[in-house]
Motif scaffolding. Structure first.
Motif, PDB file in Angstrom:
ATOM      1  N   VAL A   6      62.934  73.816 123.763  1.00 19.81           N
ATOM      2  CA  VAL A   6      63.500  72.492 123.537  1.00 19.81           C
ATOM      3  C   VAL A   6      62.398  71.444 123.569  1.00 19.81           C
ATOM      4  O   VAL A   6      61.386  71.595 124.267  1.00 19.81           O
ATOM      5  CB  VAL A   6      64.575  72.165 124.602  1.00 19.81           C
ATOM      6  CG1 VAL A   6      65.721  73.153 124.529  1.00 19.81           C
ATOM      7  CG2 VAL A   6      63.967  72.151 125.991  1.00 19.81           C
ATOM      8  N   PRO A   7      62.546  70.343 122.806  1.00 22.18           N
ATOM      9  CA  PRO A   7      61.524  69.281 122.806  1.00 22.18           C
ATOM     10  C   PRO A   7      61.614  68.427 124.067  1.00 22.18           C
ATOM     11  O   PRO A   7      62.705  68.060 124.517  1.00 22.18           O
ATOM     12  CB  PRO A   7      61.876  68.473 121.560  1.00 22.18           C
ATOM     13  CG  PRO A   7      63.342  68.686 121.358  1.00 22.18           C
ATOM     14  CD  PRO A   7      63.621  70.081 121.830  1.00 22.18           C
ATOM     15  N   THR A   8      60.465  68.090 124.611  1.00 25.72           N
ATOM     16  CA  THR A   8      60.416  67.252 125.807  1.00 25.72           C
ATOM     17  C   THR A   8      59.340  66.187 125.652  1.00 25.72           C
ATOM     18  O   THR A   8      58.389  66.339 124.884  1.00 25.72           O
ATOM     19  CB  THR A   8      60.104  68.086 127.061  1.00 25.72           C
ATOM     20  OG1 THR A   8      58.805  68.678 126.922  1.00 25.72           O
ATOM     21  CG2 THR A   8      61.155  69.169 127.281  1.00 25.72           C
ATOM     22  N   LEU A   9      59.486  65.129 126.413  1.00 21.10           N
ATOM     23  CA  LEU A   9      58.468  64.089 126.450  1.00 21.10           C
ATOM     24  C   LEU A   9      57.199  64.595 127.110  1.00 21.10           C
ATOM     25  O   LEU A   9      56.083  64.167 126.745  1.00 21.10           O
ATOM     26  CB  LEU A   9      59.017  62.865 127.195  1.00 21.10           C
ATOM     27  CG  LEU A   9      58.056  61.703 127.441  1.00 21.10           C
ATOM     28  CD1 LEU A   9      57.535  61.135 126.119  1.00 21.10           C
ATOM     29  CD2 LEU A   9      58.744  60.605 128.264  1.00 21.10           C
ATOM     30  N   ALA A  10      57.333  65.514 128.053  1.00 22.90           N
ATOM     31  CA  ALA A  10      56.158  66.041 128.744  1.00 22.90           C
ATOM     32  C   ALA A  10      55.179  66.694 127.773  1.00 22.90           C
ATOM     33  O   ALA A  10      53.954  66.608 127.946  1.00 22.90           O
ATOM     34  CB  ALA A  10      56.602  67.043 129.804  1.00 22.90           C
ATOM     35  N   ARG A  11      55.703  67.367 126.767  1.00 23.28           N
ATOM     36  CA  ARG A  11      54.821  68.005 125.779  1.00 23.28           C
ATOM     37  C   ARG A  11      53.925  66.978 125.092  1.00 23.28           C
ATOM     38  O   ARG A  11      52.718  67.198 124.923  1.00 23.28           O
ATOM     39  CB  ARG A  11      55.672  68.736 124.740  1.00 23.28           C
ATOM     40  CG  ARG A  11      54.888  69.436 123.659  1.00 23.28           C
ATOM     41  CD  ARG A  11      55.753  69.790 122.475  1.00 23.28           C
ATOM     42  NE  ARG A  11      55.077  70.677 121.531  1.00 23.28           N
ATOM     43  CZ  ARG A  11      55.504  70.938 120.304  1.00 23.28           C
ATOM     44  NH1 ARG A  11      56.640  70.372 119.871  1.00 23.28           N
ATOM     45  NH2 ARG A  11      54.833  71.753 119.513  1.00 23.28           N
ATOM     46  N   VAL A  12      54.507  65.850 124.706  1.00 27.37           N
ATOM     47  CA  VAL A  12      53.744  64.800 124.035  1.00 27.37           C
ATOM     48  C   VAL A  12      52.696  64.216 124.975  1.00 27.37           C
ATOM     49  O   VAL A  12      51.524  64.033 124.605  1.00 27.37           O
ATOM     50  CB  VAL A  12      54.684  63.702 123.523  1.00 27.37           C
ATOM     51  CG1 VAL A  12      53.911  62.578 122.856  1.00 27.37           C
ATOM     52  CG2 VAL A  12      55.719  64.285 122.561  1.00 27.37           C
ATOM     53  N   MET A  13      53.097  63.931 126.197  1.00 26.64           N
ATOM     54  CA  MET A  13      52.177  63.307 127.140  1.00 26.64           C
ATOM     55  C   MET A  13      51.038  64.241 127.519  1.00 26.64           C
ATOM     56  O   MET A  13      49.884  63.812 127.644  1.00 26.64           O
ATOM     57  CB  MET A  13      52.944  62.858 128.383  1.00 26.64           C
ATOM     58  CG  MET A  13      53.981  61.776 128.107  1.00 26.64           C
ATOM     59  SD  MET A  13      54.827  61.212 129.594  1.00 26.64           S
ATOM     60  CE  MET A  13      53.473  60.483 130.513  1.00 26.64           C
ATOM     61  N   GLU A  14      51.327  65.528 127.702  1.00 21.36           N
ATOM     62  CA  GLU A  14      50.272  66.479 128.052  1.00 21.36           C
ATOM     63  C   GLU A  14      49.249  66.601 126.927  1.00 21.36           C
ATOM     64  O   GLU A  14      48.043  66.671 127.173  1.00 21.36           O
ATOM     65  CB  GLU A  14      50.882  67.847 128.352  1.00 21.36           C
ATOM     66  CG  GLU A  14      51.626  67.896 129.681  1.00 21.36           C
ATOM     67  CD  GLU A  14      52.238  69.262 129.930  1.00 21.36           C
ATOM     68  OE1 GLU A  14      51.923  70.207 129.174  1.00 21.36           O
ATOM     69  OE2 GLU A  14      53.016  69.389 130.882  1.00 21.36           O
ATOM     70  N   HIS A  15      49.736  66.596 125.693  1.00 20.95           N
ATOM     71  CA  HIS A  15      48.813  66.707 124.564  1.00 20.95           C
ATOM     72  C   HIS A  15      47.917  65.481 124.451  1.00 20.95           C
ATOM     73  O   HIS A  15      46.689  65.603 124.307  1.00 20.95           O
ATOM     74  CB  HIS A  15      49.593  66.905 123.262  1.00 20.95           C
ATOM     75  CG  HIS A  15      48.724  66.920 122.041  1.00 20.95           C
ATOM     76  ND1 HIS A  15      47.859  67.941 121.755  1.00 20.95           N
ATOM     77  CD2 HIS A  15      48.572  66.011 121.034  1.00 20.95           C
ATOM     78  CE1 HIS A  15      47.212  67.688 120.620  1.00 20.95           C
ATOM     79  NE2 HIS A  15      47.637  66.507 120.164  1.00 20.95           N
TER      80      HIS A  15
END
Length: 563
Positions: free
Chosen positions: A403-412
């Motif tokens: 599932v898409p999460t905001l954490a993925r964007v921030m970690e990248h």
């Protein structure tokens, strides 16, 4: 004679003098064109009377005759090109008299008080300006369907549609007085002829520059356009001074009408312009980008200006002013006129289609938060994750890694952001995705337009107010340049944050009349998201955004619903 009458008379005489100067330029050009023919006539007449005889003079006579024939043919070519060229007409919404009898009555009463001819028709423009426009050219009558009787040379009165909704009736009359007064100088034969001459030259130049001409047709038009450009350069200063004098004379004549309201009405003009600009760039543009067009822009400008007045405390007695009769009451169906002007604004400033259809639907202000704001956020968040997928960025650790999460964007971004890093690759990827989606949309007209192509308005293309502008690209007047990759990335990250706030912290999409899409937390607008997002996007620093998320109560590890 009063000072006002003297000033008006001086302005009118100065305008007529400049008009005569323009007409003298036309006469001189004609004299130069017929000079070889005149010389040829003199030479042949002299030969017939026994003067200038002999073989050399015969050769001179025939050479001059040949030059005269060529020059006359070229002159006819240029004259026909200027006469047939179609002058540009401002895109407007026609207002028939049966649809606004009170407005026509107000304008005619105003013309009677000013002792000038009444305008032949009234039209609306989605802008904060008003002017008179000559539409007596044959092509304009055919294409625009303007109800102008044969021989009726009175210009059309074009009124800015925001004025009708924001101004009171008395204010509108005061603003229109100097505009309507301009019909007096427009009726003067010399001024009218000079204006036709200048407009014909301008139209000829535009016609020569139009694309898609073949070599056979393009070469003569290019030559005619070059000659017209030379003449227009000679006329430019005289034409500008003539129009300045006409405006001065009209303004002096209008001093006798509603003089006390003039200053207050002009203040409302400036206020309307400020609110209209904010409404278009902050509120309408996000909707247009989503393939939706707000159908009540003029009504929206009232809300925007009311909010602006409330915040800035612009004037005392504001509520009392709003209690007076609005000028839009002069229309029989103000909602219909507002909708037509709103659709035209979308075409002029964004390049939208001429009528509603799949991917290009009207939206009411009540639907705006859900149909535009929330949908925009989720569309951009989905695009952001698709680009991350194409870059091979792994999903953030969560209970369900799919599932898409905001954490993925921030970690990248926090692990590789900053200039020159993969964060820049992400910005480039989003920019390419936006351009690709726009290009795949049928009939796209700009780098960020996602609606269908241009069609006719209502009854067909003949009723399209942009039909007279030809096949040129839309929008005619773009509000903003295309967004850069970094700006797009910041917008997409902010959209992802807003989606997470709505799904995990009970926030809601909203509409701010001055700033457009808004995130509501506890019923209050949060306007402090831009700085933390920019810190993450430009510097790779997640700490300001993490603090913001903690304050609002957003869970970055929770899944977000996308479209």
């Amino acid at each position: 004679m009063s000072g006002i009458d003297v000033g008006e008379e001086l302005g009118a005489r100065a305008a007529q003098a400049r008009a005569l100067s323009l007409l003298r330029i036309r006469s001189r050009a004609l004299a130069v064109a017929i000079l070889p023919a005149a010389v040829a006539v003199v030479l042949f007449a002299a030969g017939a009377q026994g003067h200038l005889a002999g073989a050399p003079w015969d050769a001179v006579r025939w050479a001059v005759l040949g030059v005269a024939v060529v020059v006359l043919l070229v002159t006819v070519l240029v004259a026909v090109s200027v006469a047939r060229a179609r002058p540009a007409m401002s895109p407007t919404v026609s207002v028939p008299e049966e649809g606004a009898p009170d407005l026509y009555r107000l304008v005619r009463d105003l013309a009677d008080r000013l002792d000038v001819p009444a305008p032949s028709a009234i039209a609306l423009t989605p802008d904060c300006d008003s002017w008179l426009e000559d539409r007596t050219h044959r092509a304009l009558r055919r294409g625009a369907g303007v109800a102008v009787e044969a021989g009726d040379t009175a210009p059309v009165l074009v009124i800015g549609s925001p004025f009708l909704w924001w101004m009171r009736v008395a204010e509108l009359r005061a603003v229109l007085a100097p505009v309507v007064a301009g019909t007096g100088p427009s009726a003067h034969p010399d001024i009218a002829a000079a204006r036709r001459f200048v407009r014909g030259l301008d139209a000829s130049i535009a016609d020569a520059a139009a694309p898609g001409r073949g070599a056979v047709r393009g070469a003569p038009l290019a030559f005619a356009g070059g000659v017209s450009r030379l003449l227009l350069r000679a006329c430019r200063d005289h034409a500008a001074e003539m129009e300045r004098c006409v405006a001065a004379a009209a303004s002096m004549r209008a001093q006798t009408v509603d003089h006390g309201l003039r200053t207050a009405a002009q203040e409302q003009v400036g206020l309307a312009y400020a609110g209209w600009d904010r409404l278009l760039t902050r509120v309408a543009l996000p909707a247009w980008r989503m393939g939706r067009w707000p159908s009540r822009l003029d009504a929206g400008v009232v809300s925007a200006l009311t909010e602006l007045s409330r915040r800035d405390r612009l004037a005392d007695g504001f509520a009392l002013r709003l209690g007076e009769r609005p000028a839009c009451d002069l229309l029989e169906e103000p909602g219909v006129a507002d909708e037509a002007a709103s659709l035209l604004a979308a075409r002029l400033f964004h390049g939208g289609p001429a009528e509603s259809g799949p991917g290009w639907a009207p939206v009411d202000w009540q639907q705006y938060p859900d149909e535009v704001v929330d949908r925009t956020w989720r569309t951009e968040a989905a695009r952001l994750h698709r680009v991350l997928d194409t870059l091979g960025v792994p999903r953030a650790s969560a209970a369900d890694p799919a599932v898409p999460t905001l954490a993925r964007v921030m970690e990248h971004l926090s692990g590789s952001g900053g200039p020159g890093g993969p964060g820049e690759k992400l910005a480039a990827g989003i920019g390419a995705a936006v351009a690709r989606e726009a290009a795949e949309a049928p009939g796209h007209s700009g780098p960020e337009h996602s609606g269908p192509g241009h069609g006719g308005m209502g009854a067909g293309a003949a009723d399209d107010p942009l039909d007279l502008w030809g096949p040129g690209p839309l929008p005619l007047f773009p509000l903003q340049p295309p967004r850069t990759g970094t700006e797009l990335l910041a917008d997409h990250v902010a959209a992802m944050v807003c989606c997470a706030a709505v799904d995990t912290a009970g926030a809601a999409p909203g509409l701010d009349w001055l700033d457009g899409p808004a995130l509501l937390v506890g019923g209050e607008r949060r306007a402090d998201l831009a700085a933390p997002v920019l810190s993450l996007v430009e510097d790779g620093d997640p700490d300001p955004l993490l603090s913001w998320l903690a304050e609002v109560g957003v869970r970055s590890d929770k899944p977000v619903r996308l479209v």
